[in-house]
Enzyme design. Structure first.
Site, PDB file in Angstrom:
ATOM      1  N   CYS A  26       0.837  -1.202   0.000  1.00 18.84           N
ATOM      2  CA  CYS A  26       0.000   0.000   0.000  1.00 18.84           C
ATOM      3  C   CYS A  26       0.870   1.249   0.000  1.00 18.84           C
ATOM      4  O   CYS A  26       0.463   2.310  -0.456  1.00 18.84           O
ATOM      5  CB  CYS A  26      -0.922   0.000   1.204  1.00 18.84           C
ATOM      6  SG  CYS A  26      -0.092   0.308   2.759  1.00 18.84           S
ATOM      7  N   GLN A  35       6.573  -8.921   3.022  1.00 18.10           N
ATOM      8  CA  GLN A  35       6.220  -8.549   1.655  1.00 18.10           C
ATOM      9  C   GLN A  35       7.422  -8.669   0.720  1.00 18.10           C
ATOM     10  O   GLN A  35       7.283  -9.076  -0.435  1.00 18.10           O
ATOM     11  CB  GLN A  35       5.653  -7.131   1.644  1.00 18.10           C
ATOM     12  CG  GLN A  35       4.286  -7.057   2.319  1.00 18.10           C
ATOM     13  CD  GLN A  35       3.873  -5.635   2.646  1.00 18.10           C
ATOM     14  OE1 GLN A  35       4.718  -4.748   2.800  1.00 18.10           O
ATOM     15  NE2 GLN A  35       2.584  -5.411   2.771  1.00 18.10           N
ATOM     16  N   GLY A  54      -9.482  -0.190   3.593  1.00 16.96           N
ATOM     17  CA  GLY A  54      -8.129   0.082   3.120  1.00 16.96           C
ATOM     18  C   GLY A  54      -7.215  -1.093   3.382  1.00 16.96           C
ATOM     19  O   GLY A  54      -7.534  -1.995   4.171  1.00 16.96           O
ATOM     20  N   GLY A  85      -3.322  -0.936   9.411  1.00 17.86           N
ATOM     21  CA  GLY A  85      -4.682  -1.458   9.541  1.00 17.86           C
ATOM     22  C   GLY A  85      -4.693  -2.968   9.585  1.00 17.86           C
ATOM     23  O   GLY A  85      -5.426  -3.585  10.376  1.00 17.86           O
TER      24      GLY A  85
END
Length: 415
Positions: A54, A124, A193, A198
């Protein structure tokens, strides 16, 4: 050929350089990654991985022609987004050589994220590494670099408190939810989102017993990917207005420039809930929830600063940990660059040793058992070519002083 560290190039856009809209357009999900990497390979960038989160979309690559690689990646991003190449290029940054080494280490150690120290980035990068390996676009040089980046991230997390802040913020969110609503297993939560913070709070709620979680995002493909990761439901973004009243906890982590959850939207949801409270966690930077929500009875809005206070995490402590972590990155980057530079000298050293062995064998064969003659021949023949080259260069007016300095360094000659 330059040393391998100087062949490293990184091109991309992050939360500092480009809008959320552009990053969404450039985003390369797992399903699209093999095709995207293959297109880079066909265009001449054979060794690369693509990192999409993101916060950022980046290509990390190794190439001989760095300028050409930068242009190739920029064009590939523009093609993917369906946008004008010049407009895309203006919003991309590039890092090469030593700067690229430091950048990748910094990213992998979560020092370039919206929330410094959040723990998802290393995972990631690992996922991007795996996809590149499966796509056949990960050679020895890139693989060695990525492994070094993982080691740096591990050292940062082991030797500093950089990861404690985000984890404690997530724990604080769970505690507030528990204080307001009771047992998390009876709650319904919505994550709006796909930002890392989050996701971290959502994972903490799930670990605390939450059983009903939904994910929504402006871009459906991102929401679908995260819903699979969290093993939860996906809500279409256009259904947010009608569905909001059904959730006890609302987490937002979009971080765009527009409000995602307005006071009017929350007010309508509260009326449908007959004033049963809603706990909202705004983890977006900039914020996703209209500040006027704070004035609504039954709405409990916390941002990251509020949760940090609940967690008793001092900002100064986090900044000190970040400084220590950046010191580790700089130390490790310097060591990596030195190591790769030393490796680049190995082929020349091997060739030199092989040539000397040939000269020695010839001298021994010619001298027979006469050791003195053998050593005389050996010295003469080893020095013959260098002596002739040095004389020629001096006669041509070359920079003899630099050559002399190199000789003294190589053979540790006394002045």
């Amino acid at each position: 050929m330059p040393g391998s560290a100087h062949r490293l190039v990184m091109v991309g856009a992050n939360h500092k350089s480009a809008s959320l809209t552009l990053r969404d357009a450039l985003f390369v999900d797992d399903a699209a990654a093999p095709g995207f990497l293959e297109s880079l390979k066909r265009a001449g960038v054979a060794e690369a991985l693509v990192l999409s989160t993101c916060d950022r979309v980046e290509v990390w690559a190794s190439a001989n022609d760095l300028d050409r690689a930068i242009q190739t990646v920029s064009d590939a991003f523009a093609d993917r987004a369906g946008l004008d190449p010049a407009a895309v290029s203006a919003n991309l940054y590039s890092r090469t050589g030593a700067d690229a080494v430091r950048h990748g280490f910094t990213v992998t150690a979560s020092l370039d994220s919206l929330v410094i120290g959040e723990p998802h980035v290393t995972g990631q990068v690992k996922a991007a590494h795996r996809l590149a390996r499966e796509a056949g676009t990960l050679g020895n040089e890139m693989d060695a670099y990525i492994q070094a980046a993982f080691s740096v991230a591990k050292r940062v997390r082991t030797e500093t408190a950089i990861g404690e802040g985000p984890v404690s913020i997530a724990a604080a969110a769970v505690q507030v939810a528990r204080d307001l609503h009771g047992d998390p297993s009876r709650l319904r939560a919505l994550l709006v989102g796909t930002g890392e913070m989050g996701e971290l709070v959502a994972e903490s709620l799930l670990a605390a017993g939450l059983k009903d979680l939904s994910v929504t995002a402006p871009r459906d493909s991102r929401a679908e990917t995260l819903a699979k990761t969290l093993n939860c439901h996906m809500l279409a973004f256009e259904d947010l207005r009608d569905a909001l009243a059904g959730f006890d906890v609302v987490l937002t982590c979009v971080g765009g420039r527009n409000v995602v959850v307005s006071a009017e939207l929350v007010g309508n949801a509260l009326r449908k809930r007959r004033r049963r409270p809603i706990f909202l966690v705004d983890a977006g930077i900039p914020g996703d929830v209209e500040t006027a929500v704070n004035r609504l009875e039954g709405a409990f809005l916390y941002d990251l600063g509020d949760l940090e206070e609940v967690a008793l995490e001092g900002r100064a402590g986090r900044e000190a940990a970040a400084r220590a972590a950046r010191g580790i990155v700089e130390e490790e980057a310097s060591a990596y660059l030195r190591g790769r530079a030393a490796r680049s000298a190995v082929p020349a050293i091997v060739a030199l040793r092989s040539r000397f062995d040939e000269i020695r064998d010839a001298a021994l064969a010619e001298a027979g058992n006469d050791a003195a003659e053998a050593t005389r021949l050996l010295v003469n023949r080893l020095l013959h070519v260098p002596t002739e080259v040095m004389k020629d260069k001096a006669a041509e007016g070359a920079d003899w002083q630099s050559m002399e300095k190199t000789l003294k360094t190589l053979f540790r000659l006394e002045d």
